[in-house]
Scaffold this motif. Structure first.
Motif, PDB file in Angstrom:
ATOM      1  N   CYS A 216      13.152  25.661 -10.833  1.00 21.83           N
ATOM      2  CA  CYS A 216      14.086  25.895  -9.719  1.00 21.83           C
ATOM      3  C   CYS A 216      13.767  27.185  -8.985  1.00 21.83           C
ATOM      4  CB  CYS A 216      15.503  25.958 -10.245  1.00 21.83           C
ATOM      5  SG  CYS A 216      16.018  24.365 -10.886  1.00 21.83           S
ATOM      6  N   LYS A 217      14.093  27.209  -7.691  1.00 19.38           N
ATOM      7  CA  LYS A 217      13.802  28.420  -6.914  1.00 19.38           C
ATOM      8  C   LYS A 217      15.064  29.216  -6.632  1.00 19.38           C
ATOM      9  CE  LYS A 217      13.897  26.068  -2.424  1.00 19.38           C
ATOM     10  NZ  LYS A 217      13.139  25.786  -1.218  1.00 19.38           N
ATOM     11  N   ASP A 218      16.228  28.616  -6.881  1.00 19.02           N
ATOM     12  CA  ASP A 218      17.504  29.302  -6.680  1.00 19.02           C
ATOM     13  C   ASP A 218      18.511  28.616  -7.598  1.00 19.02           C
ATOM     14  OD1 ASP A 218      18.200  26.889  -5.420  1.00 19.02           O
ATOM     15  OD2 ASP A 218      17.614  27.646  -3.448  1.00 19.02           O
ATOM     16  N   GLY A 219      19.789  28.771  -7.302  1.00 20.29           N
ATOM     17  CA  GLY A 219      20.777  28.188  -8.202  1.00 20.29           C
ATOM     18  C   GLY A 219      21.088  26.729  -7.902  1.00 20.29           C
ATOM     19  N   VAL A 220      20.418  26.151  -6.902  1.00 23.68           N
ATOM     20  CA  VAL A 220      20.802  24.815  -6.445  1.00 23.68           C
ATOM     21  C   VAL A 220      19.635  23.823  -6.352  1.00 23.68           C
ATOM     22  CG1 VAL A 220      21.973  23.572  -4.557  1.00 23.68           C
ATOM     23  CG2 VAL A 220      22.584  25.953  -5.033  1.00 23.68           C
ATOM     24  N   ASN A 221      18.475  24.332  -6.020  1.00 26.37           N
ATOM     25  CA  ASN A 221      17.357  23.437  -5.727  1.00 26.37           C
ATOM     26  C   ASN A 221      16.141  23.664  -6.628  1.00 26.37           C
ATOM     27  OD1 ASN A 221      18.532  22.255  -3.281  1.00 26.37           O
ATOM     28  ND2 ASN A 221      18.322  24.330  -2.481  1.00 26.37           N
ATOM     29  N   VAL A 222      15.392  22.569  -6.853  1.00 29.34           N
ATOM     30  CA  VAL A 222      14.096  22.739  -7.499  1.00 29.34           C
ATOM     31  C   VAL A 222      13.144  23.313  -6.441  1.00 29.34           C
ATOM     32  CG1 VAL A 222      14.605  20.856  -9.103  1.00 29.34           C
ATOM     33  CG2 VAL A 222      13.202  20.375  -7.116  1.00 29.34           C
ATOM     34  N   VAL A 223      11.950  23.725  -6.859  1.00 30.77           N
ATOM     35  CA  VAL A 223      11.110  24.508  -5.931  1.00 30.77           C
ATOM     36  C   VAL A 223      10.755  23.770  -4.634  1.00 30.77           C
ATOM     37  CG1 VAL A 223      10.161  26.137  -7.604  1.00 30.77           C
ATOM     38  CG2 VAL A 223       8.987  23.963  -7.237  1.00 30.77           C
ATOM     39  N   SER A 224      10.735  22.437  -4.664  1.00 30.65           N
ATOM     40  CA  SER A 224      10.392  21.684  -3.447  1.00 30.65           C
ATOM     41  C   SER A 224      11.537  21.662  -2.444  1.00 30.65           C
ATOM     42  CB  SER A 224      10.096  20.227  -3.809  1.00 30.65           C
ATOM     43  OG  SER A 224      11.290  19.626  -4.291  1.00 30.65           O
ATOM     44  N   GLY A 225      12.757  21.997  -2.926  1.00 27.61           N
ATOM     45  CA  GLY A 225      13.935  21.874  -2.061  1.00 27.61           C
ATOM     46  C   GLY A 225      14.797  20.669  -2.435  1.00 27.61           C
ATOM     47  N   ASP A 226      14.285  19.763  -3.280  1.00 34.05           N
ATOM     48  CA  ASP A 226      15.134  18.658  -3.770  1.00 34.05           C
ATOM     49  C   ASP A 226      16.271  19.269  -4.584  1.00 34.05           C
ATOM     50  OD1 ASP A 226      13.271  16.851  -2.749  1.00 34.05           O
ATOM     51  OD2 ASP A 226      12.233  16.577  -4.661  1.00 34.05           O
ATOM     52  N   SER A 227      17.459  18.639  -4.495  1.00 34.37           N
ATOM     53  CA  SER A 227      18.580  19.265  -5.213  1.00 34.37           C
ATOM     54  C   SER A 227      18.440  19.040  -6.720  1.00 34.37           C
ATOM     55  CB  SER A 227      19.913  18.737  -4.690  1.00 34.37           C
ATOM     56  OG  SER A 227      20.438  17.780  -5.561  1.00 34.37           O
ATOM     57  N   VAL A 228      18.791  20.060  -7.475  1.00 32.47           N
ATOM     58  CA  VAL A 228      18.648  19.957  -8.928  1.00 32.47           C
ATOM     59  C   VAL A 228      19.615  18.907  -9.468  1.00 32.47           C
ATOM     60  CG1 VAL A 228      20.246  21.781  -9.653  1.00 32.47           C
ATOM     61  CG2 VAL A 228      18.226  21.315 -10.999  1.00 32.47           C
ATOM     62  N   ALA A 229      20.773  18.766  -8.825  1.00 29.05           N
ATOM     63  CA  ALA A 229      21.742  17.763  -9.284  1.00 29.05           C
ATOM     64  C   ALA A 229      21.143  16.366  -9.127  1.00 29.05           C
ATOM     65  CB  ALA A 229      23.038  17.883  -8.490  1.00 29.05           C
ATOM     66  N   ASP A 230      20.469  16.158  -8.011  1.00 30.46           N
ATOM     67  CA  ASP A 230      19.842  14.873  -7.759  1.00 30.46           C
ATOM     68  C   ASP A 230      18.731  14.595  -8.789  1.00 30.46           C
ATOM     69  OD1 ASP A 230      19.570  12.625  -6.294  1.00 30.46           O
ATOM     70  OD2 ASP A 230      18.121  13.484  -4.866  1.00 30.46           O
ATOM     71  N   CYS A 231      17.906  15.591  -9.042  1.00 29.38           N
ATOM     72  CA  CYS A 231      16.809  15.426 -10.012  1.00 29.38           C
ATOM     73  C   CYS A 231      17.362  15.176 -11.417  1.00 29.38           C
ATOM     74  CB  CYS A 231      15.924  16.680 -10.034  1.00 29.38           C
ATOM     75  SG  CYS A 231      14.986  16.913  -8.529  1.00 29.38           S
ATOM     76  N   ALA A 232      18.366  15.953 -11.789  1.00 33.05           N
ATOM     77  CA  ALA A 232      18.929  15.821 -13.139  1.00 33.05           C
ATOM     78  C   ALA A 232      19.643  14.480 -13.283  1.00 33.05           C
ATOM     79  CB  ALA A 232      19.884  16.975 -13.428  1.00 33.05           C
ATOM     80  N   SER A 233      20.287  14.041 -12.212  1.00 30.57           N
ATOM     81  CA  SER A 233      20.985  12.775 -12.280  1.00 30.57           C
ATOM     82  C   SER A 233      19.971  11.636 -12.424  1.00 30.57           C
ATOM     83  CB  SER A 233      21.852  12.659 -11.032  1.00 30.57           C
ATOM     84  OG  SER A 233      22.023  11.380 -10.643  1.00 30.57           O
ATOM     85  N   PHE A 234      18.836  11.767 -11.754  1.00 28.13           N
ATOM     86  CA  PHE A 234      17.775  10.771 -11.930  1.00 28.13           C
ATOM     87  C   PHE A 234      17.293  10.784 -13.392  1.00 28.13           C
ATOM     88  CE2 PHE A 234      13.259   9.880 -12.342  1.00 28.13           C
ATOM     89  CZ  PHE A 234      13.297   8.521 -12.063  1.00 28.13           C
ATOM     90  N   ALA A 235      17.025  11.973 -13.916  1.00 32.16           N
ATOM     91  CA  ALA A 235      16.545  12.076 -15.304  1.00 32.16           C
ATOM     92  C   ALA A 235      17.555  11.433 -16.261  1.00 32.16           C
ATOM     93  CB  ALA A 235      16.310  13.534 -15.677  1.00 32.16           C
ATOM     94  N   ASN A 236      18.838  11.622 -15.949  1.00 30.00           N
ATOM     95  CA  ASN A 236      19.890  11.059 -16.800  1.00 30.00           C
ATOM     96  C   ASN A 236      19.829   9.533 -16.849  1.00 30.00           C
ATOM     97  OD1 ASN A 236      22.325  11.460 -18.404  1.00 30.00           O
ATOM     98  ND2 ASN A 236      23.332  10.356 -16.737  1.00 30.00           N
ATOM     99  N   SER A 237      19.287   8.920 -15.793  1.00 29.75           N
ATOM    100  CA  SER A 237      19.258   7.459 -15.738  1.00 29.75           C
ATOM    101  C   SER A 237      18.061   6.874 -16.499  1.00 29.75           C
ATOM    102  CB  SER A 237      19.209   7.000 -14.277  1.00 29.75           C
ATOM    103  OG  SER A 237      17.931   7.295 -13.727  1.00 29.75           O
ATOM    104  N   CYS A 238      17.190   7.708 -17.024  1.00 25.60           N
ATOM    105  CA  CYS A 238      15.987   7.199 -17.711  1.00 25.60           C
ATOM    106  C   CYS A 238      16.221   7.136 -19.215  1.00 25.60           C
ATOM    107  CB  CYS A 238      14.791   8.119 -17.452  1.00 25.60           C
ATOM    108  SG  CYS A 238      14.501   8.463 -15.716  1.00 25.60           S
ATOM    109  N   ASN A 239      16.108   5.944 -19.783  1.00 28.11           N
ATOM    110  CA  ASN A 239      16.373   5.765 -21.220  1.00 28.11           C
ATOM    111  C   ASN A 239      15.457   6.582 -22.117  1.00 28.11           C
ATOM    112  OD1 ASN A 239      18.455   4.011 -21.069  1.00 28.11           O
ATOM    113  ND2 ASN A 239      17.169   2.170 -21.154  1.00 28.11           N
ATOM    114  N   ARG A 240      14.226   6.729 -21.687  1.00 22.40           N
ATOM    115  CA  ARG A 240      13.274   7.413 -22.572  1.00 22.40           C
ATOM    116  C   ARG A 240      13.357   8.935 -22.477  1.00 22.40           C
ATOM    117  NH1 ARG A 240       8.924   3.103 -23.890  1.00 22.40           N
ATOM    118  NH2 ARG A 240       9.868   1.366 -22.814  1.00 22.40           N
TER     119      ARG A 240
END
Ligand SMILES: [Zn+2]
Length: 339
Positions: A216-240
């Motif tokens: 992450c580059k700040d308290g909200v986004n990963v370094v590309s600017g994608d939101s960390v909540a969005d990325c983490a929510s995606f990760a949460n949807s992966c069974n593995r």
């Protein structure tokens, strides 16, 4: 996503239970190798030591185990078959070095376990062994490019999810069969790469679980600017994927990041921040005294744990002393706190 094996989701839950509800991840590997004199100014970065100084890698793993780590991460962060081939090695040799990175960590665990089980006089009560997992590191495509995109997450329009899958496919297969307990996808700079990893895990029917750790580059986004909540929510949807979190990010952002992640995941949250120092990508060196003191880093640990992180360690420029401090801070934490 598709279905993982039945045991996959519970591996980390069971492990955390055995550890007493939290686990200590190791600290920076590459920067610790450097502190011991390794010259990592090379496109292979720490993976160069797989060729030049494998014993030093083992020693650093051991130092982290002795400091109290429950999870050690292999020296494969920047080890790629493409990178080894660029150095003149064959694909077979590259694959062997990937396997070697995990073997070194497994050997360090064996040495540590042997050491800690000898010295007990009471044969009726064999000493309790601390649970230890070996994670196989996978760094991003940007880490292989070594052109700064690891810290910008910007691969340009020509790099698609398929490009990333093709790039990582063989490496992930080899690491999955190397004897590691899980795969640590580390320092993920954008959502596209997380999606590529998730699809690879399914397509290749990878039998060991994985964690996704974003940069992450700040308290909200990963370094590309994608939101960390969005990325983490995606990760949460992966069974593995068995844990979701953040690494190589300054400590000052971690509290806010844990709060955002816990809104979108039911999986264990992992964090292993860097020392907070800035990395000068042009001079290829860390700028000293831009980070937090070791004591300050350790003083945040109780709060991060209370915020909801159950796997805590350190990334670049943290050392075995940091990890010892984290282990101590977590073991001293008040039980059944209501705060
Ligand atoms: Zn790092």
């Amino acid at each position: 996503m598709g279905f993982a094996t039945d045991e996959t989701p519970s591996l980390l839950i069971d492990f955390l239970q055995k550890c007493g509800g939290y686990a200590v991840i190791d600290g920076g590997l590459a920067t610790e190798l450097e502190r011991h004199g390794a010259d990592l100014n090379d496109p292979l970065w720490s993976s160069k030591c797989l060729i030049s100084t494998p014993d030093l890698i083992k020693r650093v793993h051991l130092d982290y185990l002795e400091a109290g780590a429950n999870i050690i991460i292999s020296a494969s962060y920047q080890a790629t078959i493409q990178g080894f081939v660029a150095k003149g090695l064959s694909v077979k040799e590259g694959e062997a070095l990937l396997r070697r990175s995990v073997e070194i960590a497994l050997e360090a665990r064996d040495v540590y376990n042997d050491k800690s089980s000898t010295g007990s006089w009471d044969v009726r009560q064999p000493p309790k062994q601390r649970p230890i997992l070996v994670a196989a590191s996978v760094g991003s495509y940007g880490a292989y490019l070594a052109d700064g995109s690891e810290y910008s997450g910007d691969y340009g329009d020509s790099v698609t999810k398929e490009t990333l899958k093709d790039f990582h496919r063989r490496r992930v297969q080899v690491l999955a069969d190397s004897g590691a307990d899980l795969i640590a996808f580390e320092t993920i700079p954008n959502k596209l790469e997380a999606r590529a990893y998730a699809e690879l895990l399914e397509e290749e029917d990878i039998k060991i679980p994985a964690w996704f750790s974003f940069n992450c580059k700040d308290g909200v986004n990963v370094v590309s600017g994608d939101s960390v909540a969005d990325c983490a929510s995606f990760a949460n949807s992966c069974n593995r994927v068995v844990a979701v979190g953040i690494n190589c990010t300054p400590p000052k952002f971690i509290h806010g990041l844990i709060l955002s992640i816990r809104e979108v995941t039911t999986k264990p949250i992992l964090i292993y921040p860097n020392s907070g120092e800035t990395y000068d990508g042009i001079r290829k060196e860390w700028v000293p005294s831009t980070g937090v003191a070791h004591e300050d880093f350790v003083s945040f640990v109780g709060k991060w744990h209370k915020d909801g992180a159950s796997l805590i360690g350190g990334c670049c420029r943290t050392t075995p002393s940091t990890i010892r401090g984290i282990a101590k801070a977590l073991s001293n934490r008040p039980v059944n706190t209501t705060e």
